[in-house]
Design an enzyme around this catalytic site. Structure first.
Site, PDB file in Angstrom:
ATOM      1  N   ASN A 131      75.545   6.675  57.958  1.00 14.10           N
ATOM      2  CA  ASN A 131      75.838   7.526  56.787  1.00 14.10           C
ATOM      3  C   ASN A 131      75.982   9.013  57.098  1.00 14.10           C
ATOM      4  O   ASN A 131      76.838   9.674  56.516  1.00 14.10           O
ATOM      5  CB  ASN A 131      74.817   7.278  55.670  1.00 14.10           C
ATOM      6  CG  ASN A 131      73.416   7.659  56.051  1.00 14.10           C
ATOM      7  OD1 ASN A 131      73.029   7.553  57.219  1.00 14.10           O
ATOM      8  ND2 ASN A 131      72.638   8.090  55.090  1.00 14.10           N
ATOM      9  N   GLY A 207      67.513   4.221  59.939  1.00 14.99           N
ATOM     10  CA  GLY A 207      68.303   3.120  59.400  1.00 14.99           C
ATOM     11  C   GLY A 207      67.530   2.436  58.293  1.00 14.99           C
ATOM     12  O   GLY A 207      66.631   3.030  57.684  1.00 14.99           O
ATOM     13  N   SER A 208      67.861   1.189  58.029  1.00 15.08           N
ATOM     14  CA  SER A 208      67.232   0.478  56.919  1.00 15.08           C
ATOM     15  C   SER A 208      65.794   0.093  57.271  1.00 15.08           C
ATOM     16  O   SER A 208      65.432  -0.026  58.444  1.00 15.08           O
ATOM     17  CB  SER A 208      68.045  -0.775  56.590  1.00 15.08           C
ATOM     18  OG  SER A 208      68.033  -1.629  57.709  1.00 15.08           O
ATOM     19  N   THR A 211      65.629  -3.210  59.381  1.00 10.60           N
ATOM     20  CA  THR A 211      65.890  -3.056  60.818  1.00 10.60           C
ATOM     21  C   THR A 211      64.772  -2.244  61.474  1.00 10.60           C
ATOM     22  O   THR A 211      64.371  -2.532  62.608  1.00 10.60           O
ATOM     23  CB  THR A 211      67.257  -2.374  61.071  1.00 10.60           C
ATOM     24  OG1 THR A 211      68.236  -2.995  60.255  1.00 10.60           O
ATOM     25  CG2 THR A 211      67.672  -2.479  62.511  1.00 10.60           C
ATOM     26  N   GLY A 212      64.264  -1.249  60.756  1.00 10.54           N
ATOM     27  CA  GLY A 212      63.159  -0.444  61.296  1.00 10.54           C
ATOM     28  C   GLY A 212      61.950  -1.308  61.628  1.00 10.54           C
ATOM     29  O   GLY A 212      61.298  -1.109  62.666  1.00 10.54           O
ATOM     30  N   GLU A 229      62.742   6.573  60.518  1.00 10.68           N
ATOM     31  CA  GLU A 229      63.259   7.231  59.305  1.00 10.68           C
ATOM     32  C   GLU A 229      64.041   6.173  58.552  1.00 10.68           C
ATOM     33  O   GLU A 229      65.144   5.804  58.959  1.00 10.68           O
ATOM     34  CB  GLU A 229      64.174   8.402  59.681  1.00 10.68           C
ATOM     35  CG  GLU A 229      63.489   9.532  60.415  1.00 10.68           C
ATOM     36  CD  GLU A 229      62.659  10.434  59.491  1.00 10.68           C
ATOM     37  OE1 GLU A 229      62.579  10.153  58.282  1.00 10.68           O
ATOM     38  OE2 GLU A 229      62.085  11.404  60.007  1.00 10.68           O
ATOM     39  N   CYS A 263      69.944   8.619  52.229  1.00 11.41           N
ATOM     40  CA  CYS A 263      68.573   8.099  52.144  1.00 11.41           C
ATOM     41  C   CYS A 263      67.754   8.855  51.112  1.00 11.41           C
ATOM     42  O   CYS A 263      66.802   8.323  50.563  1.00 11.41           O
ATOM     43  CB  CYS A 263      67.905   8.162  53.506  1.00 11.41           C
ATOM     44  SG  CYS A 263      68.010   9.782  54.260  1.00 11.41           S
ATOM     45  N   GLU A 433      60.720  14.352  61.327  1.00 14.63           N
ATOM     46  CA  GLU A 433      61.716  15.048  62.147  1.00 14.63           C
ATOM     47  C   GLU A 433      61.834  16.474  61.632  1.00 14.63           C
ATOM     48  O   GLU A 433      61.272  16.833  60.602  1.00 14.63           O
ATOM     49  CB  GLU A 433      63.068  14.335  62.038  1.00 14.63           C
ATOM     50  CG  GLU A 433      63.043  12.959  62.656  1.00 14.63           C
ATOM     51  CD  GLU A 433      64.433  12.350  62.754  1.00 14.63           C
ATOM     52  OE1 GLU A 433      64.993  11.986  61.703  1.00 14.63           O
ATOM     53  OE2 GLU A 433      64.953  12.264  63.882  1.00 14.63           O
TER      54      GLU A 433
HETATM   55  P1  NAD Z   1      70.883  -0.276  59.855  1.00 15.63           P
HETATM   56  O1  NAD Z   1      69.411  -0.463  59.840  1.00 15.63           O
HETATM   57  O2  NAD Z   1      71.749  -1.429  59.566  1.00 15.63           O
HETATM   58  O3  NAD Z   1      71.380   0.298  61.278  1.00 15.63           O
HETATM   59  C1  NAD Z   1      70.875   1.491  61.819  1.00 15.63           C
HETATM   60  C2  NAD Z   1      71.125   1.499  63.316  1.00 15.63           C
HETATM   61  O4  NAD Z   1      70.333   0.485  63.923  1.00 15.63           O
HETATM   62  C3  NAD Z   1      72.566   1.209  63.730  1.00 15.63           C
HETATM   63  O5  NAD Z   1      72.917   2.016  64.822  1.00 15.63           O
HETATM   64  C4  NAD Z   1      72.489  -0.252  64.167  1.00 15.63           C
HETATM   65  O6  NAD Z   1      73.482  -0.602  65.107  1.00 15.63           O
HETATM   66  C5  NAD Z   1      71.126  -0.294  64.803  1.00 15.63           C
HETATM   67  N1  NAD Z   1      70.498  -1.617  64.907  1.00 15.63           N
HETATM   68  C6  NAD Z   1      70.746  -2.719  64.173  1.00 15.63           C
HETATM   69  N2  NAD Z   1      69.955  -3.738  64.582  1.00 15.63           N
HETATM   70  C7  NAD Z   1      69.186  -3.257  65.584  1.00 15.63           C
HETATM   71  C8  NAD Z   1      68.176  -3.823  66.411  1.00 15.63           C
HETATM   72  N3  NAD Z   1      67.787  -5.097  66.262  1.00 15.63           N
HETATM   73  N4  NAD Z   1      67.587  -3.051  67.345  1.00 15.63           N
HETATM   74  C9  NAD Z   1      67.941  -1.761  67.476  1.00 15.63           C
HETATM   75  N5  NAD Z   1      68.908  -1.161  66.734  1.00 15.63           N
HETATM   76  C10 NAD Z   1      69.518  -1.910  65.788  1.00 15.63           C
HETATM   77  O7  NAD Z   1      71.130   0.936  58.836  1.00 15.63           O
HETATM   78  P2  NAD Z   1      72.518   1.480  58.316  1.00 15.63           P
HETATM   79  O8  NAD Z   1      73.077   0.489  57.356  1.00 15.63           O
HETATM   80  O9  NAD Z   1      73.331   1.977  59.445  1.00 15.63           O
HETATM   81  O10 NAD Z   1      72.047   2.796  57.518  1.00 15.63           O
HETATM   82  C11 NAD Z   1      71.646   2.790  56.187  1.00 15.63           C
HETATM   83  C12 NAD Z   1      70.142   2.856  56.079  1.00 15.63           C
HETATM   84  O11 NAD Z   1      69.643   3.997  56.783  1.00 15.63           O
HETATM   85  C13 NAD Z   1      69.663   3.049  54.649  1.00 15.63           C
HETATM   86  O12 NAD Z   1      68.574   2.207  54.414  1.00 15.63           O
HETATM   87  C14 NAD Z   1      69.220   4.498  54.613  1.00 15.63           C
HETATM   88  O13 NAD Z   1      68.269   4.811  53.626  1.00 15.63           O
HETATM   89  C15 NAD Z   1      68.696   4.687  55.982  1.00 15.63           C
HETATM   90  N6  NAD Z   1      68.667   6.102  56.338  1.00 15.63           N
HETATM   91  C16 NAD Z   1      67.452   6.742  56.430  1.00 15.63           C
HETATM   92  C17 NAD Z   1      67.398   8.094  56.722  1.00 15.63           C
HETATM   93  C18 NAD Z   1      66.100   8.824  56.843  1.00 15.63           C
HETATM   94  O14 NAD Z   1      66.091   9.896  57.429  1.00 15.63           O
HETATM   95  N7  NAD Z   1      64.995   8.287  56.335  1.00 15.63           N
HETATM   96  C19 NAD Z   1      68.581   8.794  56.929  1.00 15.63           C
HETATM   97  C20 NAD Z   1      69.795   8.119  56.819  1.00 15.63           C
HETATM   98  C21 NAD Z   1      69.826   6.760  56.533  1.00 15.63           C
END
Ligand code: NAD
Length: 474
Positions: A131, A207-208, A211-212, A229, A263, A433
């Site tokens: 995003n 990320g989500s 996944t986190g 995050e 986010c 961060e």
């Molecule tokens: P996602 O969790 O699908 O992917 C994030 C990253 O993780 C990508 O680079 C993906 O390739 C990688 N990934 C996927 N599976 C993995 C694994 N098993 N091991 C390691 N890496 C892996 O998230 P997304 O759809 O790209 O982003 C949207 C999400 O991110 C939303 O939930 C949003 O709220 C969150 N987000 C949070 C913040 C914050 O600072 N808190 C900022 C921006 C986005």
């Protein structure tokens, strides 16, 4: 090596076919990074600062190019994309001062001199979402480099282009070879290998939440340090004593920025019952006024959603019988267009109220009093950000202290400033961060004791107790 097609979200056309690296690429990247890192950490702090400043200047020289690339790859409005590229330069400039300010402490102890040192961790993995590709990458790599580490960035599959370009600009600006590497690859393949690689000392994952949690579990066997995050479902709380005109005029900005793919999106508007009708009257024209369209157009405020699969996910929250109060406009035709949408669900546990939609869809709920507002704001698994609208300064602080979220703003929707800490409570993450302390998160604290007197006087308290006992018996 596999490939992936990158699409322009505004018209669905294929921008290019990108080669993705396999998991094995991480071994070589870690080895190169480790070599570069050892030399980097030995540089005088002032030299590390100068190198980061040169990188910042080079990014500033490429703002327009980076912004245009983000428009094409991510569908961000051009004005916003320029801000993002400029923000990366600002983040680098801010942390360029950090190498000379990574102070340890001298701690008073008995029998000698005690010092702490902030030692670089080594190689850091930064995994970013689609995003805000550039900005989020910089929040990881800038403070990590400042603290004397090397960084491997894995950008998201859909939007890797600006991050790849930043990696090239870093090399052109003179950053040592291998110190900052961008590794495009699949999350479940290359991302996972980055997390489990024994040569990676820390992973910053954005990320989500789902996944986190997987990343955290994958990091456990090697006891790898993680900053997470994650997602959000933030509240925009509007009290009856607020400046309702401003609260309503800015509410679309609080949630529909970046087409709601944010986010920090204030995706739950909570309005005090007594002003609910008036607030909705004011909100409707504000939502209608959001200019949705071609992201390359200077006047555009909201572009398309990032991809077709994501469009389908967002659309699933707004079926034909959804409680739509009103919608803004969006272009028709090819492209992942989605009109800003305001829902008024009848239940506080509706899926649109509970789940992160990550699109231009907001729910509006009513609350009775301050206690009800706080309970409703906290009735979520997330805790990233939120806004409080009131003219009562005591209430503003009371509610800000009571809401379980990392980044709150009063009479504003501002969440991100490079000089202030950013991160979430509860399932929105672990760690922070940005802000002055971010470089320390990329260090290990080492304590060194130097004996200056004979004898095993290592424990202040036992010495004090012994002395007291001797005094008593004397
Ligand atoms: P996602 O969790 O699908 O992917 C994030 C990253 O993780 C990508 O680079 C993906 O390739 C990688 N990934 C996927 N599976 C993995 C694994 N098993 N091991 C390691 N890496 C892996 O998230 P997304 O759809 O790209 O982003 C949207 C999400 O991110 C939303 O939930 C949003 O709220 C969150 N987000 C949070 C913040 C914050 O600072 N808190 C900022 C921006 C986005």
């Amino acid at each position: 090596m596999t490939t992936t097609d990158l699409h322009n979200p505004a018209d669905g056309s294929v921008l290019m076919t990108l080669d993705l690296l396999d998991a094995d690429a991480v071994d070589d990247a870690v080895a190169r990074a480790r070599t570069a890192q050892r030399a980097w950490a030995r540089l005088a702090p002032v030299e590390r600062g100068q190198a980061l400043r040169a990188f910042a200047d080079a990014v500033r020289d490429h703002v327009e190019e980076l912004a245009r690339l983000e428009v094409a790859n991510s569908g961000h409005p051009i004005g916003q994309a320029r801000w993002e590229a400029g923000h990366v330069a600002d983040v680098l400039t801010y942390y360029a001062a950090a190498p000379e300010r990574l102070f340890g402490r001298q701690i008073p102890v008995a029998g000698g001199i005690d010092m702490t040192f902030a030692e670089p961790i080594g190689v850091i993995g930064v995994i970013t979402p689609w995003n805000f590709p550039m900005t989020i990458a910089s929040w990881g790599f800038a403070p990590a480099l400042a603290a004397g580490n090397a960084v491997l960035v894995k950008p998201a599959e859909w939007t890797p282009l600006t991050t790849i370009r930043l990696g090239e600009i870093a090399v052109q600006a003179g950053l040592p070879d291998g110190l900052l590497q961008v590794l495009p690859g699949r999350g479940s393949v290359l991302g996972e290998r980055l997390v489990t690689h024994p040569g990676v000392g820390k992973v910053v994952f954005t990320g989500s939440t789902a996944t986190g949690a997987r990343v955290m579990a994958a990091a456990a066997p090697t006891v790898t340090n993680v900053t997470l995050e994650l997602g959000g479902k933030s509240a925009n709380v509007v009290f009856a004593d607020a400046d309702l005109e401003r609260a309503a005029a800015t509410a679309p900005y609080g949630v529909f920025e970046n087409a709601g793919q944010d986010c920090c999106a204030r995706s739950r508007i909570l309005v005090q019952e007594s002003v609910y009708e008036r607030f909705m009257e004011l909100l409707e024209p504000a939502v209608a006024g959001v200019r949705v369209g071609d992201p390359a157009d200077e006047a555009t405020e909201m572009g398309p959603l990032v991809s077709r699969p994501h469009w389908e996910k967002v659309a699933s929250y707004v079926p034909d019988d959804a409680p739509v109060a009103f919608r803004g406009s969006a272009p028709s035709g090819p492209g992942n267009w989605f009109a800003p949408t305001v829902l008024t669900p009848s239940s506080r546990t509706d899926r649109t109220v509970v789940e992160e939609i990550f699109g231009p869809v907001v729910t509006v709920l009513r609350f009775s009093d301050e206690a009800d507002a706080i309970a409703l704001a906290n009735d979520t698994a997330y805790g990233l950000s939120g806004s409080i609208w009131t003219r009562d300064v005591s209430r503003a602080f009371r509610v800000a202290r009571a809401v379980e979220a990392g980044n709150l703003s009063v009479n504003s929707h501002s969440s991100v400033r490079y000089a202030t800490p950013f991160g979430g409570f509860k399932q929105s993450g672990i760690g922070r961060e940005l802000g002055p302390d971010a470089p320390l998160a990329f260090t290990e604290t080492k304590n060194v004791f130097v004996a200056v007197e004979d004898g095993p006087r290592s424990d202040q308290q036992s010495v004090a107790v012994e002395d007291a006992a001797q005094e008593e018996s004397a």
